[in-house]
Design a protein around this motif. Structure first.
Motif, PDB file in Angstrom:
ATOM      1  N   HIS A 173      48.796  49.405  40.404  1.00 42.77           N
ATOM      2  CA  HIS A 173      49.825  48.635  41.099  1.00 42.77           C
ATOM      3  C   HIS A 173      50.461  47.617  40.160  1.00 42.77           C
ATOM      4  CE1 HIS A 173      46.342  49.048  44.069  1.00 42.77           C
ATOM      5  NE2 HIS A 173      47.254  49.859  44.561  1.00 42.77           N
ATOM      6  N   HIS A 228      51.101  43.740  40.454  1.00 41.79           N
ATOM      7  CA  HIS A 228      50.683  42.587  41.254  1.00 41.79           C
ATOM      8  C   HIS A 228      51.420  41.348  40.770  1.00 41.79           C
ATOM      9  CE1 HIS A 228      46.662  44.132  42.914  1.00 41.79           C
ATOM     10  NE2 HIS A 228      47.027  45.106  42.107  1.00 41.79           N
ATOM     11  N   ASN A 246      48.027  46.520  36.960  1.00 40.74           N
ATOM     12  CA  ASN A 246      46.579  46.704  36.802  1.00 40.74           C
ATOM     13  C   ASN A 246      46.127  48.031  37.374  1.00 40.74           C
ATOM     14  OD1 ASN A 246      46.346  46.208  39.602  1.00 40.74           O
ATOM     15  ND2 ASN A 246      44.360  45.280  39.317  1.00 40.74           N
ATOM     16  N   HIS A 299      42.773  50.287  38.836  1.00 32.98           N
ATOM     17  CA  HIS A 299      41.490  50.147  39.531  1.00 32.98           C
ATOM     18  C   HIS A 299      40.630  51.364  39.209  1.00 32.98           C
ATOM     19  CE1 HIS A 299      43.194  46.978  42.320  1.00 32.98           C
ATOM     20  NE2 HIS A 299      44.303  47.526  41.829  1.00 32.98           N
TER      21      HIS A 299
HETATM   22 CU   LIG Z   1      46.128  46.816  41.886  1.00 32.50          CU
END
Ligand SMILES: [Cu+2]
Length: 136
Positions: free
Chosen positions: A74, A76, A117, A119
């Motif tokens: 995503h 952020h 970032n 995950h």
């Molecule tokens: Cu994220």
């Protein structure tokens, strides 16, 4: 008199066009963000952000050391050191190190206070595996 005003207008238009042209050349149409490993992951790479019209940006990720399974990724708000946990713009999951998404945000907006970032997995979303600050 009328001729003078007409000349002034045409000079003003010419100056405007020249300034506009210079601004367009100076504004970056594309930039690269370095993605650094986090939490002892072996993943790193880059994200290339390219202007796609005035209000959209194409984001292409190339991540080395990524698994063949899907990893959520995503944009952020914040920085890699201090990330807002809520995603601002979801990106297509990284699969085999690749992800490509067009987001509804201008490149100019994204360069002001956002980070990308990755995950570890959907199940282990709390573990961040790579991150890069979007800045000029
Ligand atoms: Cu994220």
């Amino acid at each position: 008199m009328a001729v003078t005003i007409q000349r002034l207008v045409s000079i003003a238009v010419a100056v405007f066009v020249v300034i506009g042209g210079v601004a367009a050349v100076r504004a970056a149409d594309s930039m690269t963000v370095k993605l650094e490993p986090q939490n002892n992951s072996t993943e790193s790479g880059s994200a290339t952000l390219t202007k796609s019209g005035d209000q959209q940006t194409k984001v292409v990720l190339n991540v080395e050391g990524a698994p063949s399974t899907q990893q959520p990724v995503h944009i952020h708000k914040g920085t890699c050191d201090k990330l807002d946990p809520k995603p601002a713009y979801p990106l297509s999951p990284v699969v085999g190190g690749k992800s490509e998404t067009t987001v509804n945000a201008s490149l100019d907006d994204l360069t002001h206070g956002y980070a990308i970032n990755g995950h570890k997995s959907a199940q282990e979303a709390k573990t961040y595996v790579f991150c890069g600050n979007i800045k000029e």
